[in-house]
Structure formats: structure tokens, C-alpha cells
Design an enzyme around this catalytic site. Structure first.
Site, PDB file in Angstrom:
ATOM      1  N   CYS A   2       6.920  13.131  -4.168  1.00 16.64           N
ATOM      2  CA  CYS A   2       6.355  13.948  -5.236  1.00 16.64           C
ATOM      3  C   CYS A   2       6.938  13.456  -6.548  1.00 16.64           C
ATOM      4  O   CYS A   2       7.843  12.639  -6.578  1.00 16.64           O
ATOM      5  CB  CYS A   2       6.748  15.392  -5.037  1.00 16.64           C
ATOM      6  SG  CYS A   2       6.356  15.981  -3.378  1.00 16.64           S
ATOM      7  N   ARG A  27       1.547   8.420  -8.405  1.00 18.87           N
ATOM      8  CA  ARG A  27       2.239   8.597  -7.120  1.00 18.87           C
ATOM      9  C   ARG A  27       1.405   9.409  -6.140  1.00 18.87           C
ATOM     10  O   ARG A  27       1.805   9.597  -4.997  1.00 18.87           O
ATOM     11  CB  ARG A  27       3.556   9.353  -7.341  1.00 18.87           C
ATOM     12  CG  ARG A  27       4.577   8.560  -8.117  1.00 18.87           C
ATOM     13  CD  ARG A  27       5.761   9.430  -8.466  1.00 18.87           C
ATOM     14  NE  ARG A  27       6.490   9.839  -7.287  1.00 18.87           N
ATOM     15  CZ  ARG A  27       7.664   9.368  -6.931  1.00 18.87           C
ATOM     16  NH1 ARG A  27       8.243   8.469  -7.664  1.00 18.87           N
ATOM     17  NH2 ARG A  27       8.271   9.793  -5.856  1.00 18.87           N
ATOM     18  N   TRP A  74       2.866  15.843  -3.386  1.00 16.31           N
ATOM     19  CA  TRP A  74       2.182  15.056  -2.371  1.00 16.31           C
ATOM     20  C   TRP A  74       2.664  15.716  -1.090  1.00 16.31           C
ATOM     21  O   TRP A  74       3.815  15.548  -0.697  1.00 16.31           O
ATOM     22  CB  TRP A  74       2.616  13.595  -2.497  1.00 16.31           C
ATOM     23  CG  TRP A  74       2.307  12.696  -1.353  1.00 16.31           C
ATOM     24  CD1 TRP A  74       3.139  12.371  -0.316  1.00 16.31           C
ATOM     25  CD2 TRP A  74       1.105  11.969  -1.125  1.00 16.31           C
ATOM     26  NE1 TRP A  74       2.503  11.486   0.525  1.00 16.31           N
ATOM     27  CE2 TRP A  74       1.270  11.223   0.062  1.00 16.31           C
ATOM     28  CE3 TRP A  74      -0.120  11.868  -1.816  1.00 16.31           C
ATOM     29  CZ2 TRP A  74       0.273  10.393   0.576  1.00 16.31           C
ATOM     30  CZ3 TRP A  74      -1.095  11.036  -1.303  1.00 16.31           C
ATOM     31  CH2 TRP A  74      -0.896  10.308  -0.121  1.00 16.31           C
ATOM     32  N   ASN A 100      11.776  16.928  -4.124  1.00 14.13           N
ATOM     33  CA  ASN A 100      11.097  15.799  -3.513  1.00 14.13           C
ATOM     34  C   ASN A 100      11.946  15.406  -2.309  1.00 14.13           C
ATOM     35  O   ASN A 100      13.156  15.244  -2.447  1.00 14.13           O
ATOM     36  CB  ASN A 100      11.048  14.652  -4.539  1.00 14.13           C
ATOM     37  CG  ASN A 100      10.261  13.466  -4.038  1.00 14.13           C
ATOM     38  OD1 ASN A 100       9.631  13.525  -2.986  1.00 14.13           O
ATOM     39  ND2 ASN A 100      10.302  12.390  -4.794  1.00 14.13           N
ATOM     40  N   GLY A 101      11.333  15.279  -1.131  1.00 15.66           N
ATOM     41  CA  GLY A 101      12.116  14.906   0.051  1.00 15.66           C
ATOM     42  C   GLY A 101      11.739  15.789   1.227  1.00 15.66           C
ATOM     43  O   GLY A 101      10.736  16.493   1.186  1.00 15.66           O
ATOM     44  N   GLU A 484      -2.829  -8.500  12.389  1.00 13.60           N
ATOM     45  CA  GLU A 484      -2.545  -7.866  11.095  1.00 13.60           C
ATOM     46  C   GLU A 484      -2.157  -8.928  10.059  1.00 13.60           C
ATOM     47  O   GLU A 484      -2.559  -8.849   8.895  1.00 13.60           O
ATOM     48  CB  GLU A 484      -1.445  -6.803  11.260  1.00 13.60           C
ATOM     49  CG  GLU A 484      -0.952  -6.152   9.978  1.00 13.60           C
ATOM     50  CD  GLU A 484      -2.023  -5.466   9.139  1.00 13.60           C
ATOM     51  OE1 GLU A 484      -3.165  -5.330   9.595  1.00 13.60           O
ATOM     52  OE2 GLU A 484      -1.715  -5.112   7.990  1.00 13.60           O
ATOM     53  N   LYS A 488      -4.115  -9.469   6.498  1.00 12.73           N
ATOM     54  CA  LYS A 488      -3.396  -9.378   5.218  1.00 12.73           C
ATOM     55  C   LYS A 488      -3.683 -10.605   4.366  1.00 12.73           C
ATOM     56  O   LYS A 488      -3.983 -10.521   3.177  1.00 12.73           O
ATOM     57  CB  LYS A 488      -1.899  -9.266   5.527  1.00 12.73           C
ATOM     58  CG  LYS A 488      -1.026  -8.375   4.793  1.00 12.73           C
ATOM     59  CD  LYS A 488      -1.194  -6.908   4.832  1.00 12.73           C
ATOM     60  CE  LYS A 488      -2.541  -6.323   4.950  1.00 12.73           C
ATOM     61  NZ  LYS A 488      -2.638  -4.979   5.424  1.00 12.73           N
ATOM     62  N   GLU A 491      -7.431 -10.690   3.128  1.00  8.80           N
ATOM     63  CA  GLU A 491      -7.883  -9.673   2.175  1.00  8.80           C
ATOM     64  C   GLU A 491      -7.300  -9.857   0.772  1.00  8.80           C
ATOM     65  O   GLU A 491      -7.966  -9.519  -0.199  1.00  8.80           O
ATOM     66  CB  GLU A 491      -7.692  -8.247   2.705  1.00  8.80           C
ATOM     67  CG  GLU A 491      -6.279  -7.753   2.856  1.00  8.80           C
ATOM     68  CD  GLU A 491      -6.195  -6.336   3.442  1.00  8.80           C
ATOM     69  OE1 GLU A 491      -7.102  -5.518   3.240  1.00  8.80           O
ATOM     70  OE2 GLU A 491      -5.185  -6.047   4.106  1.00  8.80           O
ATOM     71  N   HIS A 507      -9.693 -22.694  24.211  1.00 11.47           N
ATOM     72  CA  HIS A 507     -11.058 -22.404  24.646  1.00 11.47           C
ATOM     73  C   HIS A 507     -12.055 -22.485  23.486  1.00 11.47           C
ATOM     74  O   HIS A 507     -13.113 -21.851  23.539  1.00 11.47           O
ATOM     75  CB  HIS A 507     -11.119 -21.035  25.329  1.00 11.47           C
ATOM     76  CG  HIS A 507     -10.319 -20.984  26.590  1.00 11.47           C
ATOM     77  ND1 HIS A 507     -10.611 -21.765  27.691  1.00 11.47           N
ATOM     78  CD2 HIS A 507      -9.182 -20.301  26.908  1.00 11.47           C
ATOM     79  CE1 HIS A 507      -9.721 -21.543  28.647  1.00 11.47           C
ATOM     80  NE2 HIS A 507      -8.833 -20.662  28.193  1.00 11.47           N
ATOM     81  N   LYS A 606      -9.526   1.280  -1.093  1.00 10.80           N
ATOM     82  CA  LYS A 606      -8.367   1.808  -0.355  1.00 10.80           C
ATOM     83  C   LYS A 606      -8.820   2.740   0.763  1.00 10.80           C
ATOM     84  O   LYS A 606      -8.261   2.744   1.848  1.00 10.80           O
ATOM     85  CB  LYS A 606      -7.454   2.552  -1.338  1.00 10.80           C
ATOM     86  CG  LYS A 606      -6.180   3.090  -0.733  1.00 10.80           C
ATOM     87  CD  LYS A 606      -5.209   1.977  -0.434  1.00 10.80           C
ATOM     88  CE  LYS A 606      -4.004   2.414   0.346  1.00 10.80           C
ATOM     89  NZ  LYS A 606      -3.454   1.314   1.155  1.00 10.80           N
TER      90      LYS A 606
END
Ligand code: G6P
Length: 611
Positions: A2, A27, A74, A100-101, A484, A488, A491, A507, A606
Site C-alpha cells: 500500500c 503502486r 492494495w 503497509n504489510g 517461461e 519472457k 515478449e 524430432h 497486462k
């Protein structure tokens, strides 16, 4: 994650706090609020929505307030609602807190405080702090905050104000950032430097387990024992945009660097450091339901799907039940055969991806339980699933997912270890060893992020940037990571990249390996290492340019490749948590060398909320 702001001085506090909160909107936020200090009383205004909505709500209020605190939320504990928005205040409304936490022991503390007569208004862990401060207040806010935080397990950056203490703000931190901005006859507090830059570039950076007493005329720092602490003033040299990215050139790099913290937060309170046991008490699934599971279906899109592929290996190894992983866009149109004792696990960073949501609904229609792994509290996926377990990665801003992926892996490992303990599918000590090893992961990622190691990735990427094609190969869990790694790279750098199961190369794809074609071979899995090396040999024989990523201790691979990168030692099962990181860095640096718009790659979004 947050955003926090605090102000004390001669200017209108409301204006300064709102402006500071707007600087922290990047954020992520779902609600916001202010507590303004007036003589003898506090005015708290808060609610869901953007800062503009908060501004409208406050309207003409707070003109004569010169100190206060503000927060953008958040959501973590508790959905995004008006009651759960910060600041939270105590029963008598004389103390207000922003935080925050994550407070891990909030349930015990809440029970105890309720027994002492405290009435709670929200579902949040934060509200504990307001009541604790009220409980321990005997005329000194610093002492009350010091006592309050001494009972708290977990992470916090918090600021408190009291109706009876005029322009006095008291803040404290542990494992969550907090900075104090120094002005002339005014001072500021913020979770992040961007909120301060309009007013000052001179800051104190609060260290872990420290607190500060802040008034318009001065700032005093203490440790949690109450001893005073001295600190040099830090001069911020970043411009406003750099400051949002914590001084990094791109959010993606910032988010890669945040991974040790994101993993630590996601593990927090979920693994017992002594016994290695995993606590899944946050799940609604009962032990009986876990024991009777017949099959798991993992469904997701993009990077989250790749996390699912790692999950399949982990679940099958630990639980000895069949696991299918499927792209949500395929699953939803396939008429999948689901049975009552199956579990569908959907993975979604945003919790809003249209295909994943449709898959979730399809599974529910068929009467099968759905467990969601997501990063966003209050997201549609988190609300519609029967059960949810959150990744605590904090807001991810770069389109290319990094810290969300790693924390999704952590949650999948936690589930596989936790379920294995319940189903007793093997030796408890083996599960306990995995549990304890998870706790070492943040430090090992830190080692990968050391400058010397970054330089290696940078040098390799500079060379890779000149290629138009690249191949990632691996077997077993290494294949999952290769998938992955290749996503990465393509993209963000626009280099055409493909991942292949190393044994499959011969093959067909081997036809594409000619002199100098870059091949990144993942080789962390001992039981298939020899096999992978044979496949590397096939590439070498065609003069491919090979980078092997392996674990320390596997030095026998050295002569098989032009480059070798050694990861810190770890059990093979957990190696994806480390192996993914150099691949993220290689992609990042290759894209940087090619001058690509890293945080916002062309044609991508996103969160994809359309089919
Ligand atoms: C988009 C993003 C990817 C992400 C995928 C799934 O394509 O660009 O980075 O992996 O969506 O998103 P989710 O929020 O469901 O994890």
C-alpha cells in the site's frame, strides 16, 4: 503493498496528503483515506475507489488541519470495502493508523483485544494496531506505538496520530519501507520517495525495527528498545519518474529485484521454520477433501500457465495423483471431463483474465471445487472461486510477469508440500526438508541478483541481442522453466524464441540449429542431467552457441558449452524458483540492448479481459 503518507507543518495537511497519495497511485490501489488532526479530535475520511473519489468525499473539510496521515490500499487481509480502507481508528476514535504489510498473529491479537472489550469495525489485520495503541497509551504516543509493535509478528510500515498530541506523528517499520522527508518547519513521512519529491529531497531512510517521532519542528529516530538512533541525511538525486521505479530504469527490473521480498512475503506465516510444516489454515478445503482428491486440473494463461506446468511436476511427485495443466482458452471449449473428487486450480496474477474466469465458471457449473491462486484481493477470480490463496507479490506493473510468476511457484510448492503432509504420501521428513528449503529461497535469489552475477547475464544478453532466434531446452522441471524463459525473451525483446523438451529436439527442431544459433539449456535436474547433456551435445555438433544454466555442484557440464551459469545449490524440485531468475535477467538485458519498450511491449496488455 500500500502507499503511506504523513504530514506535519504549517501548510494545509489535506492538500499535501492528497497530492502525495496521487504520486503513489502507480503502486495500485482499491481504496484510500485520510486522518486529519484537529485540536482534540481526528477526522477520518475513507472509502473504496480512486484518490479523486476521496477528494470529492472530503470536499470542504479539513481546511484548518496541519497534520495528518493518508493511505492508498492494495488489499491483503479483507476485501476492498469502505470499512477495510485505512486509516483505521481505535474504539474511542482518538487514535488513527495507516499500515503497509501483513500482521501474521492478528487473529490471536484480535481475540485478546476483543476479550479486553475492544470493538472491531473491519476485517483487516491493521485495525489491531489502532486498538493496541489505544490499549497502551498513557499520555505518550511514542511509547504506545513501541509497545504495540512489540506484540506484532509479520511486516509493517505504520504511522499513528493521536487526537491529543497535536502535530505529532509516530511511525515504525519492519520489512516494509518507510522514509521521512525533512523540510523547513515541516516534515513528511512516506512509504515511497515519489510522494516526497515535490517538497524535499532530504530524507531519513528508516531501517528495520526502527521508529520515529515526527513533529513540524523535528524528527527523532529510535530503535524498538527506545534507544535513540542517529542517521545520515540521504539526498535523493532521482527525478520523479525514476523515483516511481525505485531508481531502476524500468518497472520490470525493479520487480525482478523485488523478488526476494515478494517470495519472503508469500512464505510469511505459511511455513514453520523448525518443523518445516506448511500451514494451509487459510484454505476452506478440509483435510478430508484434500485426502480424497482424485485428480488436479491446473488452468491458466500466459506466464501463469507456465507456473502451472511447474506445479504439475510438483503435485505429481508429492501427491502421486494425476495432474493436467491446460491453457484456459482451450479448457473452456474442450468439454473437459471433471469428476466430483477433482480439484480445479486456476492461476491468475490479475484475477481478471477473461479466459481463466470462463474456465473457473465452467468448472463450478460442473460441480467441481475451484481453488484460485491470485495476486489481487477482491479480484473477480478471488471472489468467484470456492477457495483462494493469495500470492503476496504486491502490484506488478511491467506487462512481462516476473515476481508474480515466482510467487505463483511458491504457492504451488506450498500446496503440494501441505497436501503431501495431509495425504501422507511419503516420508514426513522429506516434506519438512522441502518446507524448510523454501525459506532459504529469498537469500538464494539475492545471491543471483548480486552485481557480479548480473554482469554475467548482461554480457550474455548483449551477445544474444544480435540474434533473431533463440531456443530454450530442458527436461522435466527444466522444460517448464524453459517455456517461461522463452516467453519472457520473445515478449519483451521480440527475438523469436521457442522452448523444447530437450529430448524432442532431434524430432524436428534440430534442423534449425546452425552455427552460432543461441541455445539456452536448463540442466538442474540430476536424474535427467546426463540425458540433457546428450541433447546439448547434439546442438554442439551443429556449432550452436550454448549457455547451460545448472546448479552449483554440477561442474561436469563445464566442457559441454561455451557458457555455464551456476545457480546456488537447492533441491532439484525447487530449482525452478532459482532458474527462472537468470532467464528473466537475460530477457531484460537483451531487450534493453535492442532498445525495446520493456515495460509496455507492443501489442500486449497486462490484463486481458477479452477473449
Ligand atoms: C497477459 C499478460 C501476461 C499474463 C497473462 C495472464 O497476457 O501479458 O503476463 O501472464 O495475461 O494474466 P493473469 O493476470 O491471468 O495471470
Amino acid at each position: 503493498m500500500c502507499g503511506i503518507v504523513g504530514y506535519t507543518g504549517a501548510q494545509n495537511a489535506k492538500e499535501i496528503l492528497l497530492e502525495g497519495l496521487k504520486k503513489l497511485e502507480y503502486r495500485g490501489y482499491d481504496s484510500a483515506g485520510l486522518a486529519l488532526v484537529h485540536p482534540g479530535t481526528l477526522k477520518v475520511v475513507k472509502g473504496t475507489g480512486e484518490i479523486n473519489k476521496l477528494e470529492e468525499k472530503i470536499n470542504g473539510d479539513g481546511k484548518d488541519s496541519f497534520a495528518g496521515i493518508g493511505h492508498t490500499r492494495w488489499a491483503t487481509h479483507g476485501r476492498p470495502t469502505d470499512e477495510n480502507a485505512h486509516p483505521h481508528y481505535s474504539c474511542c476514535q482518538n487514535f488513527a493508523i495507516v499500515h503497509n504489510g501483513i500482521i501474521e498473529n492478528y487473529q490471536q491479537l484480535r481475540q485478546w483485544l476483543e476479550g479486553e472489550g475492544h470493538k472491531f469495525r473491519s476485517e483487516t489485520d491493521t485495525e489491531i494496531l489502532a486498538h493496541l495503541v489505544e490499549h497502551y497509551y498513557q499520555g505518550e504516543l511514542v511509547e504506545a506505538v513501541r509497545q504495540a509493535v512489540s506484540f506484532v509478528e509479520g511486516s509493517y510500515a505504520m504511522v499513528a496520530v493521536a487526537a491529543g498530541e497535536g502535530d505529532h506523528l509516530v511511525c515504525a517499520r519492519k520489512d516494509s519501507p518507510l522514509v521521512i522527508g525533512l523540510g523547513e518547519e515541516e516534515n513528511f513521512i512516506a512509504s515511497d520517495i515519489p510522494a516526497l519529491l515535490a517538497h524535499t529531497r532530504r530524507v531519513y531512510i528508516l531501517e528495520d525495527e526502527e521508529m520515529a517521532s515526527v513533529t513540524s519542528s523535528g524528527v527523532q529516530l529510535f530503535n524498538l528498545q527506545g534507544d535513540s538512533v542517529s542517521r545520515e541525511v540521504f539526498e535523493v538525486k532521482w527525478d520523479a519518474v525514476e523515483a516511481e521505479r525505485g531508481g531502476y530504469p524500468h518497472f520490470m527490473l525493479k520487480e525482478i529485484m523485488e523478488q526476494p521480498t515478494a517470495v519472503r512475503e508469500t512464505l510469511r506465516g505459511r511455513v514453520d521454520a523448525q518443523t518445516g510444516e506448511v500451514s494451509l489454515s487459510e484454505l476452506k478445503l478440509s483435510s478430508k477433501e484434500i485426502e480424497s482428491l482424485a485428480k488436479i486440473h491446473i488452468v491458466a494463461c500466459g506466464t501463469a500457465y507456465h507456473a502451472g506446468v511447474v506445479g504439475r511436476y510438483a503435485f505429481e511427485k508429492m501427491l502421486k495423483i494425476p495432474v493436467e495443466v491446460e491453457l484456459a482458452s482451450e479448457f473452456r471449449y474442450r468439454e473437459p471431463l471433471l469428476s466430483p473428487h477433482d480439484l480445479v486450480i486456476v492461476i491468475s496474477q490479475s484475477g481478471e483474465t477473461a479466459d481463466t474466469l470462463a474456465a473457473l465458471r465452467l468448472a463450478k457449473q460442473q460441480g467441481v471445487k475451484v481453488l484460485a491462486i491470485t495476486n489481487v484481493v477482491g479480484s473477480t477470480v478471488s471472489r468467484e472461486a470456492d477457495d483462494v490463496i493469495f500470492t503476496w507479490a504486491g502490484p506488478e506493473i511491467a506487462v512481462a510477469s516476473t515476481k508474480a510468476y515466482l510467487t505463483q511457484l511458491v504457492v504451488l510448492y506450498l500446496l503440494s508440500i501441505g497436501f503431501a503432509f495431509i495425504r501422507q504420501t511419503g516420508e514426513e521428513e522429506t516434506f519438512a526438508t522441502y518446507g524448510r528449503s523454501l525459506l532459504d529461497i529469498p537469500d538464494k535469489i539475492d545471491q543471483i541478483l548480486e552485481t557480479k552475477s548480473l554482469q554475467k547475464m548482461q554480457d550474455y544478453a548483449a551477445k544474444l541481442a544480435g540474434s533473431e532466434n533463440a531456443f530454450f531446452i530442458g527436461r522435466n522441471l527444466d522444460f517448464a522453466v524453459a517455456m517461461e524463459g522463452s516467453l519472457k525473451l520473445k515478449e519483451i525483446s521480440y527475438i523469436h524464441a521457442e522452448a523444447y523438451a530437450a529430448g524432442e529436439l532431434k524430432h524436428g527442431t534440430l534442423a534449425l540449429i546452425t552455427s552460432g544459433v543461441p541455445v539456452i539449456a536448463l540442466a538442474t535436474q540430476e536424474h535427467v542431467l546426463e540425458k540433457t547433456i546428450s541433447n546439448v551435445q547434439e546442438v554442439k555438433a551443429r556449432d550452436g552457441d550454448i549457455l547451460i544454466v545448472t546448479l552449483k555442484g554440477n561442474e561436469q557440464v563445464e566442457n559441454h558449452a561455451q557458457q555455464v551459469y551456476y545457480l546456488p545449490e537447492i533441491e532439484d524440485l525447487l530449482a525452478p524458483l532459482l532458474a527462472a531468475v537468470p532467464l528473466q535477467l537475460i530477457s531484460y538485458y537483451a531487450a534493453e540492448t535492442r532498445g525495446c519498450p520493456i515495460d509496455k511491449p507492443r501489442n500486449l496488455a497486462k490484463s486481458v479481459t477479452v477473449e
